[in-house]
Design an enzyme around this catalytic site. Structure first.
Site, PDB file in Angstrom:
ATOM      1  N   GLY A  52       9.570  46.405   0.380  1.00  0.00           N
ATOM      2  CA  GLY A  52      10.655  47.327   0.043  1.00  0.00           C
ATOM      3  C   GLY A  52      11.728  46.732  -0.845  1.00  0.00           C
ATOM      4  N   HIS A  53      11.634  45.435  -1.176  1.00  0.00           N
ATOM      5  CA  HIS A  53      12.707  44.760  -1.935  1.00  0.00           C
ATOM      6  C   HIS A  53      12.118  43.822  -2.974  1.00  0.00           C
ATOM      7  CE1 HIS A  53      16.482  42.422  -2.548  1.00  0.00           C
ATOM      8  NE2 HIS A  53      17.041  43.540  -2.139  1.00  0.00           N
ATOM      9  N   TYR A  54      11.629  44.139  -3.989  1.00  0.00           N
ATOM     10  CA  TYR A  54      11.295  45.449  -4.531  1.00  0.00           C
ATOM     11  C   TYR A  54       9.798  45.489  -4.760  1.00  0.00           C
ATOM     12  CZ  TYR A  54      16.296  45.256  -5.440  1.00  0.00           C
ATOM     13  OH  TYR A  54      17.653  45.120  -5.303  1.00  0.00           O
ATOM     14  N   VAL A  59      12.040  40.211  -4.564  1.00  0.00           N
ATOM     15  CA  VAL A  59      13.176  39.300  -4.553  1.00  0.00           C
ATOM     16  C   VAL A  59      13.678  39.199  -3.111  1.00  0.00           C
ATOM     17  CG1 VAL A  59      15.542  38.933  -5.363  1.00  0.00           C
ATOM     18  CG2 VAL A  59      13.856  39.924  -6.902  1.00  0.00           C
TER      19      VAL A  59
END
Length: 151
Positions: A52-54, A59
């Site tokens: 989810g990041h990203y 990251v």
């Protein structure tokens, strides 16, 4: 000169209450109680936050880099106190942050080297200077404050 104190993951698990997916210190390279700790966090694509990041540019979230520094600071505090960890009736809290700066992204495959030195300890409130480096480059820095409280 004394031999540096090191900790593998089993020793870390004895001292920190954190567990997957929130344990963010893999090994302690050295501790000089009351002066400095150097630890590491291996950053893998298998980390639960990367989807989810990203999704197309993974990251490590800055707040988790700060948390890794705070967990490292807790290990230094315990070494300075008595070499152990908090007992079952107390919790070590992260209570403040000053001057947090992020200098480069931390991505899968990186190895974070976490360095923490105490600035002061007044009545159980510790303040530390903390850095996180990747390949000798500063990734993040902050002054963090922690304290131990009864549950």
């Amino acid at each position: 000169m004394s031999t540096p104190i090191c900790m593998d993951i089993n020793e870390i698990l004895k001292r920190l209450p954190h567990r997957y997916p929130f344990l963010l210190v893999d090994r302690v390279i050295s501790i000089d109680p009351g002066k400095e700790i150097v630890a590491l966090k291996n950053v893998s694509m298998n980390e639960p936050f990367f989807p989810g990041h990203y999704p197309h540019h993974p990251v490590m979230p800055g707040v988790l880099i700060i948390e890794a520094m705070a967990q490292t600071a807790a290990l230094l505090s315990f070494a300075a106190m008595d070499g152990g960890g908090p007992d079952e009736n107390s919790v070590y809290y992260f209570v403040g942050i000053d001057g947090a700066r992020f200098k480069r992204p931390v991505v899968p495959g990186d190895q974070l080297i976490l360095k923490v030195q105490p600035i002061r300890n007044m009545r159980g409130l510790w303040k530390f200077k903390a850095t996180a480096e990747v390949d000798g480059q500063l990734a993040a820095e902050a002054e963090i404050m922690c304290t131990m409280k009864a549950k």
